[in-house]
Structure formats: C-alpha cells, structure tokens
Write an enzyme that holds these catalytic residues in place. Structure first.
Site, PDB file in Angstrom:
ATOM      1  CG  ASP A  14      -1.697   1.222   1.438  1.00  0.00           C
ATOM      2  OD1 ASP A  14      -2.405   1.624   0.495  1.00  0.00           O
ATOM      3  OD2 ASP A  14      -1.610   1.820   2.528  1.00  0.00           O
ATOM      4  CG  LEU A  15       1.730   5.668  -1.798  1.00  0.00           C
ATOM      5  CD1 LEU A  15       3.168   5.288  -2.134  1.00  0.00           C
ATOM      6  CD2 LEU A  15       1.140   6.540  -2.910  1.00  0.00           C
ATOM      7  CG  ASP A  16      -1.523   7.829   0.845  1.00  0.00           C
ATOM      8  OD1 ASP A  16      -0.750   8.793   0.910  1.00  0.00           O
ATOM      9  OD2 ASP A  16      -2.259   7.613  -0.141  1.00  0.00           O
ATOM     10  CB  THR A 114      -2.126   3.198  -3.921  1.00  0.00           C
ATOM     11  OG1 THR A 114      -2.605   4.368  -3.252  1.00  0.00           O
ATOM     12  CG2 THR A 114      -1.935   3.535  -5.399  1.00  0.00           C
ATOM     13  CB  SER A 115      -7.297   3.882  -2.148  1.00  0.00           C
ATOM     14  OG  SER A 115      -7.510   2.604  -1.597  1.00  0.00           O
ATOM     15  CE  LYS A 147      -5.410  -1.244  -1.068  1.00  0.00           C
ATOM     16  NZ  LYS A 147      -4.252  -0.519  -0.506  1.00  0.00           N
ATOM     17  CG  ASP A 172      -1.762   2.370   6.458  1.00  0.00           C
ATOM     18  OD1 ASP A 172      -2.173   3.456   6.925  1.00  0.00           O
ATOM     19  OD2 ASP A 172      -2.077   1.969   5.325  1.00  0.00           O
TER      20      ASP A 172
END
Length: 222
Positions: A14-16, A114-115, A147, A172
C-alpha cells in the site's frame, strides 16, 4: 524461525501510511476541502472512507455533503491540493527505501496497490526517488472494487506474474489488511501514527506486525 520473506516471489505495498508518512495530510485536505463548501469534517470520516478508491471517495463526498461539483472536479481539487504536499512534505516511512533496495538485490519483485490516483502516486514516488523499485503500480480506480475487496491485489499479482500465495503484502489499516488476506496473500501490518489506536485490530487481522521496515531485514518478526 521462518523469515517473513521465505517463499515469497513478490511484495505488494500500500502507499499512504505504509510506504510513505502521508495520512496526516489527507485529514488536513478533507478539513480544508469541506470548509470551502461550509461543512465541518465529521468525526470518523477517515474510517468510513478507508480503502475506497479515489473515484468511490469522490462519489461518497458528493452524495454525503451535496457538493455542487462534478466527480471530476472533486478529484481535480484533491489532486491539486495533494501534489505539492506529496512533493515537498511527505517522507518515506522509516526503513522503506533501505528495505526496497534490500529486496531488489534479492530479485524479489515489487508492486504498489493504492487507493490513490496515478498522478499522486507518480508525484510522491518521483520526489522520493522510489519509482525504480516497482515493476507495477495499480490504483483502485483500475479494478472493479476498492479495498477491503481483493481485486487490486489480484491485479497486482497478475501484473507481476506470480500467484497470490507467493505474495507478501504491507498495509497500515484494517481495510487494506482484509483486502490482502481475501486475496490469499500473507499480510504484514505496518505501524502508523494515524492508525495507532487500531493496533490490536491490525495485529489480529494480519500475519505479522512491524514498527518499521528495518525489522524485515533483521530476521524474526513479531
């Protein structure tokens, strides 16, 4: 003990809040954006939209707050507000770049699921000089559902040419952890200030839990 990377051919991040320390930024953007249209940011908003794709979030905001904007205008506003912060104020999570170099040297493929929108991903990866480590970047707008549905992780695995069981996911928040588990992948939860109050839930859902990526280069995991 078994190392977290044993038997894994690919890692999907995931990114953030996982690779980069950016969750603080999104709360500020929500507050500022809603204030433009006379709304206060309601408590718990971030948990409600957790895991939604960029487009799904825009639909939710437009309907919930009756915004006088098109979906494209909402997304354009968010992109404009975030790009500068991504370029100037968002750091990598502790140990992230070192871990990416570590797994790259070992021939393990890497992807991002990622979203966020692709523009935002490109901005932060360029500013941190991290794009070179990834063989694919998948956004939730490219799959049927965001997600906690598993679609984005299946797409990333397909792009990388590996089976779900050969993938390790780093996430996260609970929605992302669920997405990885539902995709049939091993999931490691990452500590983040934004989701610290959810630590026990994250530990319960995930296969592993780390406080920073240096732990993944030291062998045993909690």
């Amino acid at each position: 003990m078994t190392h977290i990377l044993d038997g894994k051919k690919a890692i999907i991040f995931d990114l953030d809040g996982t690779l980069v320390d950016s969750m603080w930024m999104w709360k500020r953007i929500d507050i500022e954006f809603l204030a433009r249209y006379g709304h206060e940011c309601p408590p718990g908003l971030q948990r409600v939209i957790e895991g939604m794709s960029f487009s799904e979030t825009a639909v939710y905001f437009k309907e919930r707050f009756q915004l006088p904007l098109t979906l494209e205008e909402i997304k354009e506003a968010w992109t404009e507000m975030s790009i500068d912060k991504y370029r100037r104020q968002v750091p990598a999570k502790r140990g992230a770049k070192e871990f990416l170099s570590y797994v790259s040297k070992r021939g393990i493929l890497c992807g991002i699921a990622t979203s966020n929108s692709r523009e935002m991903v490109d901005a932060v990866l360029a500013s941190l000089d991290m794009r070179r480590f990834f063989q694919t970047v998948v956004t939730a707008c490219e799959v049927k559902a965001g997600k906690p549905e598993p679609d984005i992780y299946w797409k990333a695995a397909e792009d990388l040419g590996v089976e779900p069981g050969e993938c390790l996911v780093f996430e996260d928040v609970p929605a992302g952890i669920l997405a990885g588990k539902r995709a049939g992948m091993t999931v490691c939860a990452v500590e983040d200030e934004f989701s610290r109050h959810m630590e026990q839930e994250k530990r319960d859902l995930a296969d592993h839990f780390i406080r920073d990526f240096f732990e993944c280069m030291d062998g045993e995991q909690s």
